[in-house]
Scaffold this motif. Sequence first.
Motif, mmCIF file in Angstrom:
data_model
loop_
_atom_site.group_PDB
_atom_site.id
_atom_site.type_symbol
_atom_site.label_atom_id
_atom_site.label_comp_id
_atom_site.label_asym_id
_atom_site.label_seq_id
_atom_site.Cartn_x
_atom_site.Cartn_y
_atom_site.Cartn_z
ATOM 1 N N SER A 50 0.803 -1.223 0.000
ATOM 2 C CA SER A 50 0.000 0.000 0.000
ATOM 3 C C SER A 50 0.834 1.271 0.000
ATOM 4 O O SER A 50 0.310 2.369 -0.200
ATOM 5 N N CYS A 157 -4.230 -5.769 5.394
ATOM 6 C CA CYS A 157 -5.527 -5.334 4.854
ATOM 7 C C CYS A 157 -6.600 -6.381 5.119
ATOM 8 O O CYS A 157 -7.779 -6.049 5.300
ATOM 9 N N VAL A 181 -2.878 -5.840 -0.808
ATOM 10 C CA VAL A 181 -3.985 -4.959 -1.158
ATOM 11 C C VAL A 181 -4.018 -4.641 -2.647
ATOM 12 O O VAL A 181 -5.099 -4.432 -3.226
ATOM 13 N N LYS A 182 -2.878 -4.616 -3.308
ATOM 14 C CA LYS A 182 -2.850 -4.351 -4.742
ATOM 15 C C LYS A 182 -3.551 -5.458 -5.510
ATOM 16 O O LYS A 182 -4.206 -5.220 -6.529
ATOM 17 N N TYR A 199 -7.335 -0.218 1.080
ATOM 18 C CA TYR A 199 -7.037 1.013 1.807
ATOM 19 C C TYR A 199 -7.510 2.233 1.022
ATOM 20 O O TYR A 199 -7.524 2.239 -0.212
ATOM 21 N N ASP A 202 -5.017 3.382 -1.579
ATOM 22 C CA ASP A 202 -4.934 2.621 -2.827
ATOM 23 C C ASP A 202 -6.068 2.997 -3.774
ATOM 24 O O ASP A 202 -5.870 3.109 -4.979
#
Length: 263
Positions: A50, A157, A181-182, A199, A202
């Motif tokens: 993130s 996350c 998270v990506k 997030y 992001d």
Amino acid sequence: MRTTLAGLMAVAVVGLSGCGNDSTDTPSPPSAGGSSAAVTGNVTVFAAASLTESFTEIGKDFEAANPGTKVIFNFAGSSALATQINQGAPADVFASAAPKNMATVTDAGNGTGTATTFVKNQLVIAVAKGNPKGIKGLSDLTKPGLKVALCAEQVPCGAAAKKAIDAAKVKITPVTLEQDVKGALSKVKLGEVDASLVYRTDAKAATADVDAVEFPESAQAINDYPIIVLKKAPNAAGAQAFVDYVLSDKATSLLTEAGFQAP
């Protein structure tokens, strides 16, 4: 004759004494740039996924402020990074998206001093542009046929998502669990799912592809981001300089502009 000889010896002693004082008491002139050497070389930073956009920018600024340095990033889920560090991967700095993963490193004796929290982050629901499914909160993610992506619980996350979902007292069945998270965000961007918990930072970095839906339970699942110089840092001086830079007003301003919260 005896008087003259005594006088000459006294002069010689005084002269030698003066030379001795010059060599021991007179400080050497300071070297250029201060007493410490300039920071140079590679600085390897293991950082939570993130932080990708923000730290990439901070890395460029750090290199500009310290000619001769090169910041090399390894972005991934904090749990994976902690494991890599404890297994001996060469790194100078660790920036985690949660204290739990930082503790994995420090409890193993692989950090120096105490980790410092430099920002916080909060979850949002990422949806396709225009929010075609009309998602307004976590309860909407329980609707039949709606595809949801979550992060795995062992990564920050995912742990935060579990806290938020528990607080909302709902049951969400994801079609995929991602390792950072990506990965969760990319599922929405590619149209493979209708929503994911990511997030706020992001979602903000991907405004061309997704919209962000705020939800109240996210306030109960805010993650602290700690940073530390690693014990076996190949470039300890560079590592400390990078951490100091992350904690500077300039870097803090960049991070808060990206959507992070002050610690």
